[in-house]
Enzyme design. Structure first.
Site, PDB file in Angstrom:
ATOM      1  N   ASP A 189      34.388  43.355  46.310  1.00 39.57           N
ATOM      2  CA  ASP A 189      34.885  43.077  47.654  1.00 39.57           C
ATOM      3  C   ASP A 189      36.358  43.461  47.710  1.00 39.57           C
ATOM      4  O   ASP A 189      36.929  43.854  46.696  1.00 39.57           O
ATOM      5  CB  ASP A 189      34.689  41.602  48.024  1.00 39.57           C
ATOM      6  CG  ASP A 189      35.110  40.693  46.890  1.00 39.57           C
ATOM      7  OD1 ASP A 189      36.112  41.021  46.215  1.00 39.57           O
ATOM      8  OD2 ASP A 189      34.445  39.669  46.664  1.00 39.57           O
TER       9      ASP A 189
ATOM     10  N   ASP B   1      47.711  36.281  38.549  1.00 43.15           N
ATOM     11  CA  ASP B   1      47.466  35.865  37.169  1.00 43.15           C
ATOM     12  C   ASP B   1      47.719  36.948  36.117  1.00 43.15           C
ATOM     13  O   ASP B   1      48.492  36.772  35.196  1.00 43.15           O
ATOM     14  CB  ASP B   1      46.066  35.256  37.014  1.00 43.15           C
ATOM     15  CG  ASP B   1      44.969  36.036  37.721  1.00 43.15           C
ATOM     16  OD1 ASP B   1      45.251  37.141  38.230  1.00 43.15           O
ATOM     17  OD2 ASP B   1      43.821  35.558  37.760  1.00 43.15           O
TER      18      ASP B   1
ATOM     19  N   ASP C  94      40.369  42.565  48.893  1.00 43.98           N
ATOM     20  CA  ASP C  94      41.387  41.608  49.312  1.00 43.98           C
ATOM     21  C   ASP C  94      42.569  42.408  49.832  1.00 43.98           C
ATOM     22  O   ASP C  94      42.923  43.442  49.267  1.00 43.98           O
ATOM     23  CB  ASP C  94      41.855  40.763  48.123  1.00 43.98           C
ATOM     24  CG  ASP C  94      40.697  40.017  47.465  1.00 43.98           C
ATOM     25  OD1 ASP C  94      40.077  39.193  48.155  1.00 43.98           O
ATOM     26  OD2 ASP C  94      40.394  40.293  46.291  1.00 43.98           O
TER      27      ASP C  94
HETATM   28  P1  ATP Z   1      36.664  39.667  41.386  1.00 44.08           P
HETATM   29  O1  ATP Z   1      36.755  39.654  42.884  1.00 44.08           O
HETATM   30  O2  ATP Z   1      36.146  40.909  40.773  1.00 44.08           O
HETATM   31  O3  ATP Z   1      36.043  38.443  40.848  1.00 44.08           O
HETATM   32  P2  ATP Z   1      39.489  39.347  41.600  1.00 44.08           P
HETATM   33  O4  ATP Z   1      40.591  39.515  40.593  1.00 44.08           O
HETATM   34  O5  ATP Z   1      39.568  40.154  42.835  1.00 44.08           O
HETATM   35  O6  ATP Z   1      38.149  39.593  40.813  1.00 44.08           O
HETATM   36  P3  ATP Z   1      39.585  37.101  43.342  1.00 44.08           P
HETATM   37  O7  ATP Z   1      39.180  35.698  43.088  1.00 44.08           O
HETATM   38  O8  ATP Z   1      38.938  37.878  44.419  1.00 44.08           O
HETATM   39  O9  ATP Z   1      39.396  37.824  41.951  1.00 44.08           O
HETATM   40  O10 ATP Z   1      41.159  37.071  43.547  1.00 44.08           O
HETATM   41  C1  ATP Z   1      41.885  38.120  44.142  1.00 44.08           C
HETATM   42  C2  ATP Z   1      43.261  38.209  43.514  1.00 44.08           C
HETATM   43  O11 ATP Z   1      43.965  36.980  43.703  1.00 44.08           O
HETATM   44  C3  ATP Z   1      43.273  38.427  42.015  1.00 44.08           C
HETATM   45  O12 ATP Z   1      43.147  39.780  41.673  1.00 44.08           O
HETATM   46  C4  ATP Z   1      44.592  37.861  41.620  1.00 44.08           C
HETATM   47  O13 ATP Z   1      45.637  38.751  41.912  1.00 44.08           O
HETATM   48  C5  ATP Z   1      44.724  36.663  42.537  1.00 44.08           C
HETATM   49  N1  ATP Z   1      44.185  35.447  41.940  1.00 44.08           N
HETATM   50  C6  ATP Z   1      42.928  34.969  42.016  1.00 44.08           C
HETATM   51  N2  ATP Z   1      42.788  33.814  41.347  1.00 44.08           N
HETATM   52  C7  ATP Z   1      43.998  33.548  40.833  1.00 44.08           C
HETATM   53  C8  ATP Z   1      44.526  32.485  40.042  1.00 44.08           C
HETATM   54  N3  ATP Z   1      43.771  31.491  39.634  1.00 44.08           N
HETATM   55  N4  ATP Z   1      45.832  32.531  39.710  1.00 44.08           N
HETATM   56  C9  ATP Z   1      46.628  33.541  40.124  1.00 44.08           C
HETATM   57  N5  ATP Z   1      46.193  34.561  40.851  1.00 44.08           N
HETATM   58  C10 ATP Z   1      44.904  34.574  41.214  1.00 44.08           C
HETATM   59 MG    MG Z   2      38.234  39.981  44.621  1.00 39.90          MG
END
Ligand code: ATP
Ligand code: MG
Length: 454
Positions: free
Chosen positions: A72, A149, A74
């Site tokens: 997805d 993160d 962001d």
């Molecule tokens: P995926 O969507 O593939 O699970 P993602 O990294 O995009 O991985 P998301 O939960 O969609 O995960 O989060 C989007 C972004 O927000 C991350 O890439 C990161 O930059 C930030 N993020 C998410 N969770 C955290 C956290 N617990 N602490 C700090 N930053 C976070």
């Molecule tokens: Mg994501």
């Protein structure tokens, strides 16, 4: 040695807020705007045309860089949630941990979040273990990058210029297949212990090695996960189980010491006294489906994870003289009462699990009108997949799902002929041999006895 030292000094310098990001041109990173989903591109364009900053950020940029199709998108922006809401008719502000906006466009939903300040500010509200409770303070783009993160998650892609703004050397880390935390790992885990799980999941999914500085403290800090609300842990576990790399993730979690009482769901998976083969088969099956882009449902997976507990409970009740069907329903309720609360399984998922279980004894009736009624059930297909998995794990005879497969796909006359035979009578000599070779364990034999007797 010198390189190690330099890296140390360099990293220390890199952890405070980097205000000047490296500008990585498309000639270096290779992501063309056409690779970005139309909805994410549109959201960025509309925001930029209204005078705001807007970038595709996080997982999508990271995944594209390693050649993974993003799950997805962001978008991070300088616009406030209210600004965003006003610009997109099909959008809504949702506020769980923090206020973000969901913008709907065609079949897609883009998650738009406003640049947020770093969590290390002194006035940040935390619990007694240092876990951040609220972080809805807006900040600059540089601050937004620093509160993320991992370095590979702090990359901002501008679909207009096709540049990546790289605040923490994430592009280089990704090239070196390293997952590195931004800032001090211990402090970042204290702020949000779920980052330990994210590290394991992202590493397993993308084939990245967790940097030793991020990996070493996990074992000793694992217990901080106990303070994380159950619903958040459940969300994270769902992401892990449906990442397409569940088997790899779970093995890694075990290696990092992230199990044993900390993650109730993991106890259910890893400490299976009886249905171990069944559970791992089910996880492999889920991984294959996710990677082939086939639909998967949490209900189905949880039904497999808890099935052997239900079987044991069912068997005890039947030994005590309860009737087959009511005994199964009572067993289902008892297992779910015990587990659903602990695991924070939502009501809707519980409903799905029950439907799949409740249909299992009905596969035993291969005569009369019952099979016609069963194949018309809306959950027939899921229940049959479940039945097949039971056979693959050696719990029941493979002839049973085979019979149903033939019945479901046959015309009327062929169905009548099938009703005249019993599933095991049609079993080929080869299959019989295979079944004998499989030799189920004592526990599964007992389970077979209970389910076949119904
Ligand atoms: P995926 O969507 O593939 O699970 P993602 O990294 O995009 O991985 P998301 O939960 O969609 O995960 O989060 C989007 C972004 O927000 C991350 O890439 C990161 O930059 C930030 N993020 C998410 N969770 C955290 C956290 N617990 N602490 C700090 N930053 C976070
Ligand atoms: Mg994501």
């Amino acid at each position: 040695m010198i390189r190690k030292l330099l890296r140390k000094v360099f990293r220390r310098a890199a952890s405070p807020i980097n205000t000047e990001p490296a500008l990585v041109p498309v000639t270096q990173h290779g992501i063309r705007r056409e690779q970005i989903s139309p909805a994410a591109r549109k959201v960025c364009t509309v925001l930029q045309e209204s005078g705001h900053k807007a970038f595709v950020v996080g997982g999508a940029v990271r995944d594209l860089l390693v050649g993974h199709p993003p799950k997805d998108y962001d978008v991070a922006t300088s616009a406030t949630p209210e600004d965003v809401r006003a610009l997109f008719r099909r959008s809504r502000i949702i506020g769980r941990r923090f206020k973000i906006v969901h913008v709907m466009s065609g079949p897609e939903t883009i998650e738009v979040s406003t640049f947020r300040a770093s969590q290390s500010a002194e006035d940040t509200e935390t619990d007694e273990h240092g876990r951040v409770l609220r972080d809805n303070v807006y900040g600059s783009q540089a601050e937004d990058a620093t509160r993320r993160d991992f370095t590979v998650n702090a990359l901002y892609y501008d679909p207009t210029t096709e540049h990546i703004l790289d605040y923490h050397h994430g592009v280089a880390d990704l090239k070196q297949k390293t997952l590195r935390i931004i800032g001090d790992p211990r402090a970042r885990y204290r702020e949000d212990p779920v980052r330990m799980l994210r590290g394991v999941r992202l590493g397993a999914k993308l084939g990245l090695a967790l940097d030793p500085a991020a990996r070493n403290p996990i074992r000793e800090m694992a217990e901080l996960l106990e303070n994380v609300p159950a619903a958040r842990l459940f969300d994270e576990m769902l992401k892990l189980l449906f990442s397409g790399y569940a088997v790899r993730c779970l093995k890694q979690l075990r290696e990092e010491g992230l199990h044993h009482g900390l993650l109730p769901l993991l106890d259910v998976i890893l400490e299976q006294p009886m249905g171990e083969r069944f559970v791992w088969l089910s996880l492999e099956n889920t991984d294959e489906r996710v990677r082939a882009d086939k639909p998967v449902s949490p209900g189905f997976l949880f039904a497999t994870l808890l099935w052997h507990e239900v079987l044991a409970n069912w068997e005890t009740r039947r030994k005590d003289g309860e009737h087959t069907q009511p005994a199964l329903f009572a067993a289902m309720d008892e297992v779910l009462d015990r587990q659903a609360g602990k695991l924070a399984i939502t009501k809707r998922i519980v409903g799905d699990i029950k439907e799949i279980w409740a249909l299992q004894p009905r596969f035993e009736k291969c005569t009369g009108k019952a099979p016609y009624r069963l194949i018309e059930q809306p959950r027939y297909r899921a229940a049959w997949d479940f039945l097949r998995l039971r056979a693959q794990s050696g719990e029941i005879d493979a002839a049973l799902p085979d019979w149903w497969d033939r019945f479901a796909h046959a015309g009327h006359d062929a169905r009548e002929a099938l009703l005249a035979e019993t599933p095991t009578a049609g079993e080929s000599a080869e299959r019989k041999r295979r079944r004998r070779r499989r030799k189920p364990s004592a526990a599964t034999t007992e389970a077979t006895a209970s389910s076949n007797a119904s």
